[in-house]
Design an enzyme around this catalytic site. Sequence first.
Site, PDB file in Angstrom:
ATOM      1  CE  LYS A  26       1.095   1.093   4.427  1.00 58.92           C
ATOM      2  NZ  LYS A  26       1.844   2.291   4.819  1.00 58.92           N
ATOM      3  CG  ASP A 153       0.254  -0.364   8.131  1.00 60.60           C
ATOM      4  OD1 ASP A 153      -0.526   0.523   8.526  1.00 60.60           O
ATOM      5  OD2 ASP A 153       1.428  -0.135   7.787  1.00 60.60           O
TER       6      ASP A 153
HETATM    7  O1  C5P Z   1       1.521  -2.017  14.602  1.00 67.01           O
HETATM    8  P1  C5P Z   1       2.899  -2.126  14.002  1.00 67.01           P
HETATM    9  O2  C5P Z   1       3.677  -3.271  14.574  1.00 67.01           O
HETATM   10  O3  C5P Z   1       2.899  -2.065  12.529  1.00 67.01           O
HETATM   11  O4  C5P Z   1       3.647  -0.802  14.470  1.00 67.01           O
HETATM   12  C1  C5P Z   1       5.046  -0.737  14.512  1.00 67.01           C
HETATM   13  C2  C5P Z   1       5.441   0.428  15.404  1.00 67.01           C
HETATM   14  O5  C5P Z   1       5.057   1.654  14.789  1.00 67.01           O
HETATM   15  C3  C5P Z   1       4.780   0.464  16.773  1.00 67.01           C
HETATM   16  O6  C5P Z   1       5.502  -0.291  17.715  1.00 67.01           O
HETATM   17  C4  C5P Z   1       4.814   1.943  17.103  1.00 67.01           C
HETATM   18  O7  C5P Z   1       6.100   2.305  17.566  1.00 67.01           O
HETATM   19  C5  C5P Z   1       4.620   2.591  15.759  1.00 67.01           C
HETATM   20  N1  C5P Z   1       3.214   2.954  15.489  1.00 67.01           N
HETATM   21  C6  C5P Z   1       2.674   4.028  16.169  1.00 67.01           C
HETATM   22  N2  C5P Z   1       1.363   4.389  15.933  1.00 67.01           N
HETATM   23  C7  C5P Z   1       0.620   3.727  15.012  1.00 67.01           C
HETATM   24  C8  C5P Z   1       1.169   2.633  14.291  1.00 67.01           C
HETATM   25  C9  C5P Z   1       2.483   2.272  14.551  1.00 67.01           C
HETATM   26  O8  C5P Z   1       3.343   4.646  16.997  1.00 67.01           O
HETATM   27  N3  C5P Z   1      -0.642   4.103  14.810  1.00 67.01           N
END
Ligand code: C5P
Length: 320
Positions: A26, A153
Amino acid sequence: MTGREHRAVGDGTPGAGAVRARARGKVNLILVVGERQPDGYHPLRTVFQSLALSEQVTARHAQTLTLSVTGDQAAEVPLDGTNLAARAAELLAAHLGREPRVGLELLKGVPVAGGMAGGSADAAATLVALDELWQARLTPGDLLALAAQLGADVPFTVLGGTALGTGRGDVLTSLEAPATFHWVLALRSEGLSTPAVYAEFDRNVRPHAGLSEGDREREGELIAALGAGDPVRVGAALHNDLQQPAVTLVPDLSRSLAAAREANALGVLVSGSGPTVAALALSADHAEDVAAAFAGAGASDRQLVTTSSPHGARVASRVS
Ligand code: C5P
């Protein structure tokens, strides 16, 4: 789970077969980031769009959970318990009260650690492949709830198409976007860590107290332009609050951004948390010109021309 080698072993069940599924990478057309919450996440308002770049996962019955990876940049994909496809298999198995006895073969088509949700697409394709292989018959709501436990995501890579994301980016509303959009990607072989980009955002960018009037107007304009299939208006509305922190961490990105503007891209921005830079072009021909401009700027290792895709994670075939 070990090794980059293919180690999946059929369990001998007659007709056990295998299921192949695909999910797409994406770009974020708008990414507005709020203040860091006590759980470490940031509230988002984002518009996602799927691209015609797929991750393919083939799942077959096996004695234990095994994983193999082929395709672009396969060597950069972790094969341990942090791999999102393996985590998806473990999560779905636990949800169903069974063991994750499955061999997963990943074929990578989305750039690794590029801010394009390649790992999330692996998780999404794994969930739909195993739903079929194990005949789990999850409801769409169950599938999205499991996806949200795997990463912010992952629900979008399950749903696909074009969608507004709120919450952590995991609360989704599909948007009308009937046209095909031409995207050009400037890729760097060295990835950027998403948490590092958010940490840079926390350090140096004053977070919004909420959505500003300008944010609201831009989002309304983008949604209208998508519905009208007008790439010029879509290009003018592109925006990413993580662009500045990504450029601070990788200053060369500004050269790719400038090159796309000089090649009359309709809009250009850092994709998600970067370091991929994504430019919107008017046509397939114009996309080739923008790709040449990216190459000429010398700030990317590879350039890819692609289009938007209406598809989410889907079973592609049953294979034996
Ligand atoms: O959810 P995911 O593992 O993809 O997110 C990776 C990192 O990105 C999280 O640990 C966080 O530090 C950051 N993140 C965030 N806010 C979001 C999505 C991701 O701070 N909405």
